[in-house]
Design a protein around this motif. Structure first.
Motif, mmCIF file in Angstrom:
data_model
loop_
_atom_site.group_PDB
_atom_site.id
_atom_site.type_symbol
_atom_site.label_atom_id
_atom_site.label_comp_id
_atom_site.label_asym_id
_atom_site.label_seq_id
_atom_site.Cartn_x
_atom_site.Cartn_y
_atom_site.Cartn_z
ATOM 1 N N VAL A 65 -71.198 18.435 -3.170
ATOM 2 C CA VAL A 65 -71.702 17.214 -2.532
ATOM 3 C C VAL A 65 -70.611 16.152 -2.495
ATOM 4 O O VAL A 65 -70.457 15.422 -1.510
ATOM 5 N N ILE A 82 -75.311 20.920 1.077
ATOM 6 C CA ILE A 82 -74.313 21.925 0.698
ATOM 7 C C ILE A 82 -74.626 23.297 1.279
ATOM 8 O O ILE A 82 -73.793 24.212 1.188
ATOM 9 N N VAL A 114 -79.974 17.051 -0.972
ATOM 10 C CA VAL A 114 -78.722 17.469 -1.618
ATOM 11 C C VAL A 114 -78.461 18.955 -1.391
ATOM 12 O O VAL A 114 -77.345 19.363 -1.044
#
Length: 389
Positions: free
Chosen positions: A114, A278, A274
């Protein structure tokens, strides 16, 4: 003509005595409240599973009552429901434990990924970060020569984990066993409460209040649990269609965290965002997953729950945040999950007693106040009829 002497007669004595009585009552109430908080905080290992058992029993009571009307004994239906709950939680825990453990173990890697994705957003703040690091290094006390630091040895991680697991298993066992006895006992618990009164009028009123409170709370808990389960299924299927990894985990997290109004939905949306950041190369496509979670929570909170549950049991936002903060301080995450159900129980209980009506009114949402204003602006004859009824 003689001037009247200052009044020090018996007229002021009753007022002063009544004032002293009120002060004593207020002090006793404050002392009782502080002692209750003290007992709940330090006796959490006892009170937490007991209250969870009562909440579980209240949640399953409508099903037991429905089966009892169809000729199924309460002991049989309670046993089957508790066994089904144990099996469901065990199966869900087993299926979700793998992805959850992998997510926890990969937390440092996820954080690094991240950080790399959002590296261009951090550049303007790197200068400030370096300055803060230099200030921290300057303010850190220097170690004098010949002085060594003493490190206190901590107890073993395995022993702590074993103690936590044993305590958790014991608490879960208490929850399910006590809820089984509460469900299988039927109306015996309420009959014992009613028998504590002497007059028949008091017995009837107590029985009516107890059954009304139990019926409203049990319906609310069961309905909200089903709504949260449906929300979890919808979010899980939607994230699976978007290609998110471990969609079942995020659906279960959405169902569980939705017992925390506002905070739970925001937490789940951030975690999904989050992981999506990714997992997908395109930033625009990655934002679809948290946007979908937000949309599902908006539909549930603004349309589904008010339509199914009704607005009479809505709690104002300030009381919700205070309750979540208080119970999370008392009992951690489990306490935070129980905060809103306990708040609803308090509100329903207060609505049935005239002396506690002010507390129930404070816990009510703004909608109730608006409805009261509309009633005041309505037809006076209609208002009198409502009051008479």
């Amino acid at each position: 003509m003689k001037a009247d002497a200052p009044s020090n007669g018996s007229g002021d004595a009753p007022d002063e005595a009544a004032l002293n009585i009120r002060r004593i009552r207020s002090m006793l109430a404050i002392m009782f409240l502080l002692m209750t908080v003290y007992a709940l905080y330090f006796g959490r290992d006892f009170f937490m599973p007991v209250i969870l058992a009562f909440l579980l029993a209240l949640t399953l009571t409508p099903i037991v009552r429905f089966l009892r009307k169809r000729g199924v004994p309460e002991s049989i239906s309670a046993t089957l429901l508790v066994l089904f709950s144990v099996g469901f939680m065990t199966t869900a825990g087993y299926l979700l434990s793998g992805p959850a453990i992998d997510l926890i173990n990969n937390a440092p890697t996820i954080g690094q990924q991240v950080s790399e994705k959002l590296n261009h957003l951090r550049r303007p703040f790197e200068k400030f970060m370096k300055i803060s690091e230099q200030i921290g290094a300057m303010t850190e006390p220097t170690q004098e020569p010949g002085v060594s630091k003493v490190v206190v040895a901590q107890s073993g991680i395995l022993s702590q984990a074993a103690g936590s697991v044993l305590s958790g298993v014991t608490s879960i066992t208490i929850v399910f066993v006590l809820s089984l006895f509460l469900l299988a006992s039927g109306t015996m618990f309420y009959e014992k409460i009613v028998q504590s009164f002497t007059r028949m009028s008091e017995k009837k009123r107590a029985l009516r209040v107890v059954y009304d409170v139990e019926r409203e709370i049990s319906r609310y808990l069961l309905t909200v649990s089903l709504i949260n389960a449906g929300l979890g299924v919808a979010i899980g299927l939607g994230l699976w269609a978007l290609g998110m990894p471990n969609p079942m985990l995020w659906g279960a997290a959405a169902a569980l965290l939705n017992f925390l109004p506002y905070i739970g939905a925001l937490t789940n949306m951030l975690m999904v965002g989050v992981i999506a950041l990714i997992s997908f190369d395109s930033l625009a496509y990655a934002m679809l997953a948290p946007a979908f979670v937000l949309l599902c929570n908006i539909v549930e909170g603004q349309f589904v729950t008010p339509m199914v549950v009704g607005r009479r049991l809505e709690i104002n936002s300030v009381a919700i945040f205070i309750a979540i903060a208080f119970w999370s301080w008392m009992w951690g995450f489990v306490g935070a999950l129980m905060a809103v159900p306990l708040l609803v129980i308090v509100k329903v209980f207060c609505d049935h007693f005239d002396g506690l009506a002010n507390i129930g009114n404070f816990l009510s949402a703004q909608q109730s106040a608006v409805e009261d204003e509309e009633d005041e602006d309505g037809d006076p004859a209609e208002d009198k009829a409502k009051i008479a009824a």
